[in-house]
Design a protein around this motif. Structure first.
Motif, PDB file in Angstrom:
ATOM      1  N   ALA A  79       0.591  -1.604  -0.200  1.00  0.00           N
ATOM      2  CA  ALA A  79       0.348  -0.280   0.012  1.00  0.00           C
ATOM      3  C   ALA A  79       0.857   0.965  -0.233  1.00  0.00           C
ATOM      4  N   PHE A  80       2.138   1.428   1.154  1.00  0.00           N
ATOM      5  CA  PHE A  80       2.936   2.199   1.241  1.00  0.00           C
ATOM      6  C   PHE A  80       3.685   2.691  -0.401  1.00  0.00           C
ATOM      7  N   ALA A  81       3.768   1.787  -0.408  1.00  0.00           N
ATOM      8  CA  ALA A  81       4.342   1.373  -2.420  1.00  0.00           C
ATOM      9  C   ALA A  81       4.215   1.817  -3.277  1.00  0.00           C
ATOM     10  N   LEU A  82       2.645   1.582  -3.577  1.00  0.00           N
ATOM     11  CA  LEU A  82       1.160   2.257  -4.232  1.00  0.00           C
ATOM     12  C   LEU A  82       1.395   3.870  -4.321  1.00  0.00           C
ATOM     13  N   ALA A  83       0.970   3.890  -2.897  1.00  0.00           N
ATOM     14  CA  ALA A  83       0.150   4.797  -2.927  1.00  0.00           C
ATOM     15  C   ALA A  83       1.480   6.343  -3.187  1.00  0.00           C
ATOM     16  N   GLY A  94       1.380   7.079  -7.314  1.00  0.00           N
ATOM     17  CA  GLY A  94       0.656   7.861  -7.152  1.00  0.00           C
ATOM     18  C   GLY A  94      -0.707   6.944  -7.447  1.00  0.00           C
ATOM     19  N   ILE A  95      -0.330   5.839  -6.776  1.00  0.00           N
ATOM     20  CA  ILE A  95      -1.811   4.894  -7.858  1.00  0.00           C
ATOM     21  C   ILE A  95      -2.913   4.816  -6.569  1.00  0.00           C
ATOM     22  N   ASN A  96      -4.511   4.918  -7.248  1.00  0.00           N
ATOM     23  CA  ASN A  96      -5.119   4.918  -5.676  1.00  0.00           C
ATOM     24  C   ASN A  96      -5.591   3.373  -4.911  1.00  0.00           C
ATOM     25  N   VAL A  97      -4.904   3.116  -3.353  1.00  0.00           N
ATOM     26  CA  VAL A  97      -5.216   2.328  -3.366  1.00  0.00           C
ATOM     27  C   VAL A  97      -5.844   2.197  -1.418  1.00  0.00           C
ATOM     28  N   GLN A  98      -6.261   0.933  -1.293  1.00  0.00           N
ATOM     29  CA  GLN A  98      -6.995   1.293  -0.655  1.00  0.00           C
ATOM     30  C   GLN A  98      -6.657  -0.265   0.274  1.00  0.00           C
ATOM     31  N   ILE A  99      -6.599  -0.353   1.604  1.00  0.00           N
ATOM     32  CA  ILE A  99      -5.453  -1.509   2.122  1.00  0.00           C
ATOM     33  C   ILE A  99      -7.388  -1.603   3.731  1.00  0.00           C
ATOM     34  N   VAL A 100      -7.240  -2.692   3.776  1.00  0.00           N
ATOM     35  CA  VAL A 100      -8.548  -3.593   5.190  1.00  0.00           C
ATOM     36  C   VAL A 100      -7.427  -4.864   5.452  1.00  0.00           C
ATOM     37  N   ASP A 101      -7.996  -4.927   7.074  1.00  0.00           N
ATOM     38  CA  ASP A 101      -7.327  -5.795   7.941  1.00  0.00           C
ATOM     39  C   ASP A 101      -8.376  -5.793   8.731  1.00  0.00           C
ATOM     40  N   LYS A 102      -8.377  -7.552   9.038  1.00  0.00           N
ATOM     41  CA  LYS A 102      -9.244  -7.973  10.018  1.00  0.00           C
ATOM     42  C   LYS A 102      -8.813  -7.561  10.771  1.00  0.00           C
ATOM     43  N   ARG A 103      -7.780  -7.253  11.663  1.00  0.00           N
ATOM     44  CA  ARG A 103      -7.702  -7.439  12.955  1.00  0.00           C
ATOM     45  C   ARG A 103      -7.613  -5.922  13.795  1.00  0.00           C
ATOM     46  N   SER A 104      -8.845  -5.570  14.785  1.00  0.00           N
ATOM     47  CA  SER A 104      -8.982  -4.147  15.288  1.00  0.00           C
ATOM     48  C   SER A 104      -8.065  -3.238  15.574  1.00  0.00           C
TER      49      SER A 104
END
Length: 606
Positions: free
Chosen positions: A27-31, A34-44
């Protein structure tokens, strides 16, 4: 039964599932690209302690290329020495040897860095936040579908993922989101939901070796507790890893029958940090270690050595990190291999999404990183067997000798450090002109070298120019530009570089070309005579990007022998370096056609 709120729908270029080191690096490298990126995680919550903790030299170089190494080095602990202990004749263990922890020398970071996974994740999270990217958590993916009819449509969003957000105000509510993505990255660990959803099998086996891990603040008379230690004794094996804040990590070999249940799985209810420490005391005898007031973290695991049968589905869904390979942690490869997977894939995705490269470029991710993972498993099998085997002694003549173990430790040093990884020929690796730079290995990362900026004679390292900005670097070794004949060859190269028929002439403007390529001339002329602005203007974008192979004015820094050390002759050469720092190909100064042929196989001018 939970109330499901009406589903929100959205589109994103890249959806990253999993916010461990592999996912965060992605996510960091893509952002950053200049790439539109979304990151999710199951951990709270993110990892607070323990987990992976070792950073190898190549990974530190990558952190430096992103401007992250200063924080890593400030917060982490550097490991410079590896100490080896073996059985003594009087019983217990004794010091056998001390050697450099990192055997590779061609790096500015000849050491390991240890810092717990949570702190490493923080480095990414804080920098991502500055770019407006946050991890959404806790978010559970429940469905992933790829519309095959759309996978070849560049403008389409063929991957549909259903996400359940559990961050609602009450436990009885659940918010559903449907994300349409161009690409999905599964960085969700060894039990990857993405991998299982795509029907990708893991190939390999589980070993019989059981290990316990405990992090603590030590109170001990063991003299090498501040060094990395490999300890072999008749009671079993142990590794000591110094950590930040004076803590250490103990890896302790356990008797499997004490902690393995009837199904062959680890039963953590049968163990705990106290049991692990008790075994450690027997292994460390005659040295002692006291029970701490508390334990920072602990776990038990069985070494599994597996590689995913494939890394992608339709080159639209990818898996990375532990989702595609599992192995022993004792060689310090887990987090490093995972982040290097992501580093390899991110620039390729960025180029495809920007329309710079053909989608076929993405095929090289599996080609390069799966082969690396297979090599890693082969290494891990040998290393784990040596580490977990009984030591040589008068009563065990078939045991592992110190000489045998040390030889393996040093032989595999280039691999474990990450500095010796070499990708084979492909559409993005062309070794045709390897002879033009005999000490640069096409397919390996470019080594650092001291140089001077021609304009102000300020010392600079070659790696300072290999910034991870998703651009290819064209290092033009111009030779001695004080020689009129050589300067004429350089000018002819510049002419051919921008002439009709050259790949670079197809770009709409010089600015658009420089968004894809960073061109850096490196002259062997002396600093006393070089005029940086005498070089053709197309070969440099800024006065600070013209370098000279010479020592500084006081003769203190810089070797002045970069051409010699890299094996580049006086005629010069062009070194093409990929956005991830690996040497892609080499060409002579009259070889613009070779460079054009290389890039047109997978790139598009824009």
């Amino acid at each position: 039964m939970p109330i499901t709120v009406a589903a929100k729908e959205s589109k994103v270029d890249v959806l990253v599932i999993g916010a461990g080191p592999a996912g965060l690096m992605s996510a960091f490298a893509l952002a950053r690209a200049g790439i539109n990126v979304q990151i999710v995680d199951k951990r709270s919550k993110k990892v607070a302690a323990g987990q992976a903790d070792g950073i190898q030299p190549r990974t530190t170089e990558v952190f430096k290329s992103y401007g992250l190494s200063d924080r890593l080095l400030k917060e982490g602990t550097q490991l410079h020495v590896a100490a080896f202990y073996n059985p003594s004749k009087s019983g217990g263990i004794e010091l056998t040897d001390r050697v450099p922890d990192v055997t590779a020398t061609d790096t500015n970071f000849p050491f390991e860095v240890t810092l717990h996974q949570g702190a490493i994740e923080d480095i990414f999270l804080d920098n991502m936040r500055d770019m407006g990217v946050e991890v959404s958590r806790p978010v559970i993916p429940t469905s992933l579908e790829v519309t095959e009819a759309l996978v070849d449509d560049f403008d389409a969003y063929p991957v549909r993922v259903v996400l359940e957000h559990e961050d609602t105000e009450t436990e009885d509510e659940r918010r559903t989101e449907i994300v349409y993505a161009k690409y999905v990255l599964g960085a969700d660990g060894a039990h990857s939901w993405v991998r299982k959803s795509m029907g990708i099998a893991m190939q390999g086996e589980q070993t019989e070796y059981v290990w316990g891990v405990v992090d603590l603040l030590p109170d001990t008379d063991f003299p090498d507790v501040r060094n990395r230690c490999a300890i072999h004794c008749n009671n079993g094996s142990c590794m000591i890893i110094p950590r930040e804040d004076d803590k250490i990590r103990l890896y302790i070999q356990l008797d499997g029958k004490d902690v393995i249940d009837a199904t062959g799985r680890v039963d953590k209810s049968k163990a705990g940090p106290e049991m692990i420490l008790d075994v450690a005391r027997k292994t460390l005898h005659p040295f002692t270690i006291k029970t701490p007031e508390s334990y920072d973290w602990w776990t038990i695991y069985v070494i599994g050595q597996r590689v995913a049968e494939r890394y992608t589905v339709h080159n639209r869904v990818f898996i990375t990190g532990d989702a595609c390979h599992t192995h022993s942690p004792k060689a310090g490869q887990g987090m490093n291999a995972s982040m290097q997977d992501s580093y390899n894939l991110a620039w390729k995705l960025a180029h495809v999404l920007k329309g710079i490269a053909h989608p076929t470029l993405l095929q090289t991710y599996e080609l390069e990183r799966r082969r690396y993972a297979q090599d890693l498993i082969d290494f891990d099998k040998k290393f784990s067997k040596l580490f977990s085997g009984k030591p040589y002694s008068e009563l065990n003549l078939d045991g592992v000798s110190h000489i045998e173990f040390l030889k393996a430790f040093q032989t595999f040093g280039g691999f474990t450090s990450g500095l010796g990884v070499q990708y084979t020929d492909s559409m993005i690796i062309d070794s045709k002109h390897q002879n033009l730079a005999q000490n640069i290995f096409i397919g390996r990362r470019l080594p650092p070298r001291p140089l001077l900026r021609a304009a102000d004679c300020r010392p600079i390292d070659l790696h300072d120019l290999l910034v991870s900005d998703a651009r290819f670097k064209l290092l033009v070794f111009t030779g001695d530009t004080h020689d009129p004949a050589q300067m004429a060859r350089v000018r002819e190269f510049a002419k051919q570089f921008s002439a009709s028929g050259s790949f670079f002439a197809e770009f709409s403007s010089l600015d658009s070309m420089r968004k894809v390529f960073d061109i850096v001339p490196i002259s062997s002329e002396k600093k006393e005579t070089i005029m940086y602005n005498a070089l053709p203007r197309i070969l440099w974008s800024h006065w600070s990007k013209v370098l000279v192979d010479d020592i500084d004015m006081r003769g203190v820094t810089g070797s002045g022998k970069v051409y010699e050390s890299l094996g580049i002759n006086a005629a010069g050469a062009v070194i093409v370096v990929r956005p991830d720092g690996y040497v892609a190909t080499i060409a002579p100064l009259d070889g613009v056609s070779h460079i054009t042929s290389y890039f047109t196989t997978f790139m598009k001018a824009c």
